[in-house]
Design an enzyme around this catalytic site. Structure first.
Site, PDB file in Angstrom:
ATOM      1  CB  SER A 126      -1.009  -0.189   1.449  1.00 28.51           C
ATOM      2  OG  SER A 126      -1.288   1.071   1.629  1.00 28.51           O
ATOM      3  CE1 TYR A 150      -3.317  -0.134   5.011  1.00 26.63           C
ATOM      4  CE2 TYR A 150      -3.738  -1.915   5.473  1.00 26.63           C
ATOM      5  CZ  TYR A 150      -3.698  -1.341   4.330  1.00 26.63           C
ATOM      6  OH  TYR A 150      -3.421  -1.422   3.596  1.00 26.63           O
ATOM      7  CE  LYS A 154      -1.679  -4.244   3.558  1.00 25.12           C
ATOM      8  NZ  LYS A 154      -2.498  -6.007   2.606  1.00 25.12           N
TER       9      LYS A 154
HETATM   10  C1  WQD Z   1      -9.028   9.673   0.184  1.00 25.61           C
HETATM   11  C2  WQD Z   1      -9.818  11.218   0.538  1.00 25.61           C
HETATM   12  C3  WQD Z   1     -10.358  11.796   2.907  1.00 25.61           C
HETATM   13  C4  WQD Z   1     -13.578   9.665   3.919  1.00 25.61           C
HETATM   14  C5  WQD Z   1      -6.618   4.996   2.870  1.00 25.61           C
HETATM   15  C6  WQD Z   1      -6.226   4.124   4.144  1.00 25.61           C
HETATM   16  C7  WQD Z   1      -4.828   3.315   3.131  1.00 25.61           C
HETATM   17  C8  WQD Z   1      -5.145   2.904   1.683  1.00 25.61           C
HETATM   18  C9  WQD Z   1      -6.487   3.568   0.627  1.00 25.61           C
HETATM   19  C10 WQD Z   1      -5.359   0.156   2.026  1.00 25.61           C
HETATM   20  C11 WQD Z   1      -9.347  11.693   2.107  1.00 25.61           C
HETATM   21  C12 WQD Z   1     -11.049  11.965   2.459  1.00 25.61           C
HETATM   22  C13 WQD Z   1     -12.444  10.450   2.796  1.00 25.61           C
HETATM   23  C14 WQD Z   1     -14.706  10.837   3.887  1.00 25.61           C
HETATM   24  C15 WQD Z   1     -13.145  12.734   3.219  1.00 25.61           C
HETATM   25  N1  WQD Z   1      -5.742   2.284   2.364  1.00 25.61           N
HETATM   26  N2  WQD Z   1     -12.321  11.840   3.041  1.00 25.61           N
HETATM   27  N3  WQD Z   1     -14.580  11.806   3.885  1.00 25.61           N
HETATM   28  O1  WQD Z   1      -7.614   7.760   3.542  1.00 25.61           O
HETATM   29  O2  WQD Z   1      -6.097   7.788   0.947  1.00 25.61           O
HETATM   30  O3  WQD Z   1      -6.232   6.493   1.407  1.00 25.61           O
HETATM   31  O4  WQD Z   1      -6.878   4.039   2.036  1.00 25.61           O
HETATM   32  O5  WQD Z   1      -4.128   0.297   1.897  1.00 25.61           O
HETATM   33  O6  WQD Z   1      -4.448   2.708   3.614  1.00 25.61           O
HETATM   34  O7  WQD Z   1      -5.153   5.455   4.656  1.00 25.61           O
HETATM   35  O8  WQD Z   1      -8.176   7.075   1.245  1.00 25.61           O
HETATM   36  O9  WQD Z   1     -11.413   6.567   0.793  1.00 25.61           O
HETATM   37  O10 WQD Z   1     -10.375   7.563   3.407  1.00 25.61           O
HETATM   38  O11 WQD Z   1      -9.806   9.148   1.799  1.00 25.61           O
HETATM   39  O12 WQD Z   1     -13.391  13.887   3.088  1.00 25.61           O
HETATM   40  O13 WQD Z   1     -16.135  10.542   4.251  1.00 25.61           O
HETATM   41  O14 WQD Z   1     -11.140  11.377   0.524  1.00 25.61           O
HETATM   42  O15 WQD Z   1      -9.728  12.829   3.987  1.00 25.61           O
HETATM   43  O16 WQD Z   1      -8.645  13.366   1.575  1.00 25.61           O
HETATM   44  P1  WQD Z   1      -7.014   7.294   1.906  1.00 25.61           P
HETATM   45  P2  WQD Z   1     -10.097   7.426   2.318  1.00 25.61           P
END
Ligand code: WQD
Length: 336
Positions: A126, A150, A154
């Site tokens: 990841s 998590y 990885k």
């Molecule tokens: C994306 C953007 C949030 C939810 C995560 C894990 C990473 C990987 C992918 C496994 C960010 C914003 C999110 C919401 C929001 N997983 N957001 N409201 O955090 O980039 O990565 O998933 O490997 O390890 O950390 O993905 O989809 O949670 O967030 O505003 O309800 O959307 O702040 O900018 P992220 P995400």
């Protein structure tokens, strides 16, 4: 004679889409899954899409005796290892569960691969291993760190695999660092189907769009980005699945040792841009409210994909609009 690929976690979101691609390319597939974060209905839907058969072992990889049956009963050529717990927030509350589960199951897998002389391994890593200190675009040679248990699993597994390959040079390993996988198969009958309240942006937007949730909370509107909201590198799950096939074929044709590759689009979109694209695909507005930042989030994450392009011939084909269109189709299917 077609090659046999063991896919751990093959009933999961990325696993199931990769299994579809493998079957379409006439690989023989064996899925191992305990269905802790996936539904058994996915198995029939994979058959519905591909008209191909494959083997399924429903078991917990922590049970090494049960897991070894897969290797005793089949001649396996390569392994793609997706299985693992992956909720960042949950890992902070339950670190022991994450370390025991993700590390031990991988150790069982490696020991069985060694025992049965299976050398080729594609590991689902990841972009989270890039931590918070690097500046995008992230390159594979950058310093790595963990921002959650998590992420630490990885990072540890990448380290373990490097050490193992150093000690046992017959191992041939590709570490694939995913950015933000979204989208669904074009059939609309498989896709991301998280239990409970979605942690990730796209499934949450999808549930607001289908009326399951009222409103999206946008975590932070004051980041140093064009519109103040977080920027991420979204990659269509089918592009990601093809990236796994390219990595597998690289291993089948060449000894690479143990090498990491970024799988992303190489560009970022903000939360507001994703909302806009989804509204276009859905044909109606998504209600949202900008609230406080989520702890642990960083402003921008996107990949430098030159190494994957050069060495694997990988590049994404699907656009953000394609991703949103496929999610809308999948959401309509699951809402029924
Ligand atoms: C994306 C953007 C949030 C939810 C995560 C894990 C990473 C990987 C992918 C496994 C960010 C914003 C999110 C919401 C929001 N997983 N957001 N409201 O955090 O980039 O990565 O998933 O490997 O390890 O950390 O993905 O989809 O949670 O967030 O505003 O309800 O959307 O702040 O900018 P992220 P995400």
């Amino acid at each position: 004679m077609s090659k046999t690929v063991l896919v751990t976690g093959g009933a999961g979101f990325i696993g199931s889409h990769t299994v579809v691609e493998l079957l379409e390319r006439n690989y023989k597939v064996i899925i191992v899954d305990n269905f802790s974060n996936s539904k058994e209905s996915v198995i029939d839907r994979i058959k519905q899409i591909t008209y191909k058969d494959f083997l399924l072992y429903k078991l917990n990889m922590l049970d090494k005796v049960a897991f070894s049956k897969v290797f005793i009963e089949n001649k396996i050529d390569s392994v793609i290892h997706f299985a693992g717990l992956k909720a960042v927030g949950e890992s902070v509350e339950k670190p022991l569960l994450y370390y025991r589960n993700n590390i031990d199951m991988t150790l069982n897998l490696i020991e069985l691969m060694e025992e049965f002389e299976i050398n080729n391994l594609v590991f689902s890593s990841s972009a989270t291993v890039y931590g918070v200190d690097n500046k995008p675009p992230f390159r594979e040679d950058m310093s790595l760190s963990a921002t959650s248990p998590y992420g630490a699993t990885k990072l540890m597994i990448e380290r373990m695999l490097n050490d193992i390959q150093n000690a046992y040079p017959e191992f041939n390993i590709a570490l694939l660092r995913y950015f933000n996988p979204v989208g669904a198969h074009k059939s609309g009958i498989i896709g991301e189907d998280p239990e409970g309240i979605p942690n990730n942006l796209m499934p949450y937007i999808a549930q607001v769009g289908s009326g399951v949730r009222q409103r999206l909370s946008v975590f932070g509107g004051d980041y140093e980005t064009d519109d103040g909201t977080g920027v991420r590198d979204y990659i269509h799950v089918m592009d990601l699945a093809i990236g796994h096939i390219l990595a597998l074929e690289k291993l089948q044709n060449e000894k690479i040792g143990c090498r990491a590759y970024n799988l992303g689009a190489g560009k970022g979109f903000s939360v507001l841009e994703v909302i806009k694209s989804y509204e276009k695909a859905l044909g109606k507005e998504i209600s949202y409210e900008i609230v406080e930042r989520r702890s642990g989030d960083i402003a921008k994450m996107f990949a430098d994909v030159s190494k994957a392009k050069e060495e694997l011939g990988f590049e994404t084909k699907k656009t953000l609009d394609n991703m949103c269109q496929d999610v809308v189709k999948w959401q309509n299917f699951t809402k029924r």
